[in-house]
Design a protein around this motif. Structure first.
Motif, PDB file in Angstrom:
ATOM      1  N   ALA A 151       0.818  -1.482   0.053  1.00 21.40           N
ATOM      2  CA  ALA A 151      -0.050   0.068  -0.015  1.00 21.40           C
ATOM      3  C   ALA A 151       1.456   1.345   0.231  1.00 21.40           C
ATOM      4  N   LEU A 152       1.762   1.396   0.461  1.00 21.10           N
ATOM      5  CA  LEU A 152       2.639   2.466   0.775  1.00 21.10           C
ATOM      6  C   LEU A 152       4.289   3.024  -0.367  1.00 21.10           C
ATOM      7  N   ARG A 153       3.931   0.908  -1.291  1.00 27.58           N
ATOM      8  CA  ARG A 153       5.050   1.669  -2.343  1.00 27.58           C
ATOM      9  C   ARG A 153       4.622   2.419  -3.589  1.00 27.58           C
ATOM     10  N   PRO A 154       3.615   2.591  -3.243  1.00 25.23           N
ATOM     11  CA  PRO A 154       3.595   4.035  -4.401  1.00 25.23           C
ATOM     12  C   PRO A 154       2.393   5.646  -4.263  1.00 25.23           C
ATOM     13  N   LEU A 155       3.295   5.923  -3.032  1.00 27.98           N
ATOM     14  CA  LEU A 155       2.841   6.661  -2.742  1.00 27.98           C
ATOM     15  C   LEU A 155       4.958   7.490  -2.521  1.00 27.98           C
ATOM     16  N   ALA A 156       4.856   8.374  -3.332  1.00 32.14           N
ATOM     17  CA  ALA A 156       5.936   9.053  -3.593  1.00 32.14           C
ATOM     18  C   ALA A 156       5.927  10.011  -2.410  1.00 32.14           C
ATOM     19  N   GLU A 157       4.823  10.655  -1.946  1.00 28.28           N
ATOM     20  CA  GLU A 157       4.794  11.849  -0.714  1.00 28.28           C
ATOM     21  C   GLU A 157       4.747  10.442   0.797  1.00 28.28           C
ATOM     22  N   GLY A 158       4.894   9.220   0.650  1.00 29.72           N
ATOM     23  CA  GLY A 158       4.738   8.732   1.709  1.00 29.72           C
ATOM     24  C   GLY A 158       2.850   8.592   2.699  1.00 29.72           C
ATOM     25  N   ALA A 159       2.213   8.684   3.648  1.00 24.93           N
ATOM     26  CA  ALA A 159       1.393   7.903   4.031  1.00 24.93           C
ATOM     27  C   ALA A 159       1.400   7.382   5.397  1.00 24.93           C
ATOM     28  N   SER A 160       0.609   8.305   6.529  1.00 21.04           N
ATOM     29  CA  SER A 160       0.784   8.341   7.756  1.00 21.04           C
ATOM     30  C   SER A 160       0.245   7.213   7.918  1.00 21.04           C
ATOM     31  N   ALA A 161       0.487   6.624   9.230  1.00 18.37           N
ATOM     32  CA  ALA A 161       0.021   4.998   9.770  1.00 18.37           C
ATOM     33  C   ALA A 161      -2.065   4.952   9.560  1.00 18.37           C
ATOM     34  N   ARG A 162      -2.619   6.487   9.788  1.00 21.08           N
ATOM     35  CA  ARG A 162      -4.521   6.234   9.646  1.00 21.08           C
ATOM     36  C   ARG A 162      -4.133   6.171   8.524  1.00 21.08           C
ATOM     37  N   GLU A 163      -3.320   6.563   7.642  1.00 21.84           N
ATOM     38  CA  GLU A 163      -3.369   7.142   5.687  1.00 21.84           C
ATOM     39  C   GLU A 163      -3.818   5.102   5.960  1.00 21.84           C
ATOM     40  N   LEU A 164      -2.489   4.173   5.504  1.00 17.36           N
ATOM     41  CA  LEU A 164      -2.343   3.668   5.374  1.00 17.36           C
ATOM     42  C   LEU A 164      -3.038   2.502   5.844  1.00 17.36           C
ATOM     43  N   ALA A 165      -3.420   2.160   7.115  1.00 14.32           N
ATOM     44  CA  ALA A 165      -4.716   1.584   7.739  1.00 14.32           C
ATOM     45  C   ALA A 165      -6.284   1.297   7.052  1.00 14.32           C
ATOM     46  N   SER A 166      -6.816   2.907   6.577  1.00 18.20           N
ATOM     47  CA  SER A 166      -7.178   3.249   5.395  1.00 18.20           C
ATOM     48  C   SER A 166      -6.517   2.591   4.320  1.00 18.20           C
ATOM     49  N   SER A 167      -6.244   2.612   3.630  1.00 24.17           N
ATOM     50  CA  SER A 167      -5.922   2.315   2.504  1.00 24.17           C
ATOM     51  C   SER A 167      -5.748   0.424   2.577  1.00 24.17           C
ATOM     52  N   ALA A 168      -5.117  -0.031   2.985  1.00 24.71           N
ATOM     53  CA  ALA A 168      -4.864  -1.227   3.494  1.00 24.71           C
ATOM     54  C   ALA A 168      -5.467  -2.317   3.664  1.00 24.71           C
ATOM     55  N   GLY A 169      -7.072  -1.658   5.059  1.00 24.21           N
ATOM     56  CA  GLY A 169      -7.992  -2.378   5.630  1.00 24.21           C
ATOM     57  C   GLY A 169      -7.983  -3.102   6.533  1.00 24.21           C
ATOM     58  N   LEU A 170      -6.836  -2.896   7.335  1.00 23.87           N
ATOM     59  CA  LEU A 170      -6.105  -3.478   8.694  1.00 23.87           C
ATOM     60  C   LEU A 170      -6.507  -2.195   9.740  1.00 23.87           C
ATOM     61  N   PRO A 171      -6.925  -2.148  10.953  1.00 15.89           N
ATOM     62  CA  PRO A 171      -6.976  -1.710  11.978  1.00 15.89           C
ATOM     63  C   PRO A 171      -5.878  -0.859  12.530  1.00 15.89           C
ATOM     64  N   ARG A 172      -6.338   0.264  12.719  1.00 17.32           N
ATOM     65  CA  ARG A 172      -5.113   1.023  12.759  1.00 17.32           C
ATOM     66  C   ARG A 172      -3.724   0.988  13.705  1.00 17.32           C
ATOM     67  N   SER A 173      -4.649   0.316  14.479  1.00 19.26           N
ATOM     68  CA  SER A 173      -3.588  -0.316  15.886  1.00 19.26           C
ATOM     69  C   SER A 173      -2.149  -1.400  15.200  1.00 19.26           C
ATOM     70  N   THR A 174      -3.099  -2.082  14.711  1.00 19.26           N
ATOM     71  CA  THR A 174      -2.255  -3.126  13.792  1.00 19.26           C
ATOM     72  C   THR A 174      -1.422  -2.757  12.986  1.00 19.26           C
ATOM     73  N   VAL A 175      -1.869  -1.171  12.270  1.00 26.43           N
ATOM     74  CA  VAL A 175      -0.342  -0.849  11.142  1.00 26.43           C
ATOM     75  C   VAL A 175       0.778  -0.126  12.002  1.00 26.43           C
ATOM     76  N   GLN A 176       0.399   0.443  13.130  1.00 24.75           N
ATOM     77  CA  GLN A 176       1.099   1.078  13.742  1.00 24.75           C
ATOM     78  C   GLN A 176       2.140   0.053  14.261  1.00 24.75           C
ATOM     79  N   ARG A 177       1.969  -0.567  14.685  1.00 24.98           N
ATOM     80  CA  ARG A 177       3.152  -1.690  15.042  1.00 24.98           C
ATOM     81  C   ARG A 177       3.088  -2.483  14.434  1.00 24.98           C
ATOM     82  N   LEU A 178       2.980  -3.110  12.949  1.00 27.28           N
ATOM     83  CA  LEU A 178       3.704  -2.842  12.102  1.00 27.28           C
ATOM     84  C   LEU A 178       5.168  -2.234  11.334  1.00 27.28           C
ATOM     85  N   LEU A 179       4.456  -1.212  11.157  1.00 29.44           N
ATOM     86  CA  LEU A 179       5.223   0.195  10.960  1.00 29.44           C
ATOM     87  C   LEU A 179       6.539   0.461  11.914  1.00 29.44           C
TER      88      LEU A 179
END
Length: 260
Positions: free
Chosen positions: A18-46
């Motif tokens: 989900a992060l790869r095509p985003l040249a300017e990056g993304a926040s944990a909240r944005e990645l959680a939304s685009s990846a379809g995962l809980p924000r807490s899970t995404v923050q732990r993975l990040l």
């Protein structure tokens, strides 16, 4: 490997995808939304991905971007190891000829990173940080990598100044455009006390069979020793090294103007 670990690895890969095509990056909240995962899970993975260099976080924007470790893995898959294999012997010979540190840099979206280095044997020397992200516009090697971009792509790089804090002396957009024009005219780029204070550098492109610039080969040294005259005196040796690596990759060496 148990099912829980398999599931964590799969989710981490999903986040990277989900992060790869985003040249300017993304926040944990944005990645959680685009990846379809809980924000807490995404923050732990990040947090884990950042600790291993697979992602980096911009401290000013708090956004995450693909990191240098992911770059190296990708390059290993996509002929990156062939680039290092071809370049390293020439880098060693170039270091021995000029007595300064030789680096090999590649572009990663709007940034650049040192992929390989051969350090000077002198006591006072420049030691680039392998894997550290610098703005693409910065340094002689950055200008070489930017020189292959379209004007639209150049403007996109200049619009993203999030990594200015990573260099000691950021340049204005006007200065960057002027330096880029000089590089395109001469075929080599030079930088004085720019990305790192008291370090000068000169760089030229390495191309492959597609005709695209795949890397910048640079010579860097302390400004008190690696003066403008010494940089210009190294043009012939640097050009020969770049030409050899380019031919080994199936490319055609770029022309270089005689130093003024």
């Amino acid at each position: 490997m148990d099912a829980a670990l398999d599931n964590s690895v799969a989710k981490a890969i999903h986040v990277l995808g989900a992060l790869r095509p985003l040249a300017e990056g993304a926040s944990a909240r944005e990645l959680a939304s685009s990846a379809g995962l809980p924000r807490s899970t995404v923050q732990r993975l990040l947090a884990t991905l950042a600790a291993t260099g697979m992602v980096t976080q911009d401290q000013s924007t708090q956004k995450y971007m693909i990191g240098p470790r992911a770059l190296l893995i990708g390059l290993g898959y996509n002929s990156g190891l062939n680039l290092i294999t071809a370049a390293r012997p020439q880098m060693v010979a170039l270091r021995d000829a000029v007595g300064e540190t030789v680096g090999l840099s590649v572009a990663v979206d709007h940034t650049r990173v040192f992929l390989e280095e051969v350090q000077s044997t002198q006591e006072l020397r420049f030691a680039p940080e392998l894997g550290k992200l610098y703005p693409l516009w910065s340094g002689a090697n950055g200008r070489v990598l930017m020189g292959a971009l379209t004007e639209e792509q150049v403007e996109a790089v200049l619009a993203n100044r999030a990594l200015d804090h990573a260099v000691d002396h950021p340049l204005s957009d006007e200065a960057i455009r002027a330096n880029l024009a000089e590089y395109r005219r001469d075929g080599f780029a030079i930088a004085f006390n720019e990305a790192i204070d008291s370090v000068n550098s000169i760089a030229m492109p390495v191309s492959d069979a597609t005709g695209g610039v795949v890397a910048a080969l640079s010579i860097s040294g302390p400004s008190q020793r690696f003066t403008r005259d010494r940089m210009l005196a190294s043009v012939e040796a640097l050009s020969a090294a770049c030409s050899t690596v380019t031919r080994q990759l199936g490319g055609t060496p770029a022309p270089v103007a005689a130093p003024a």
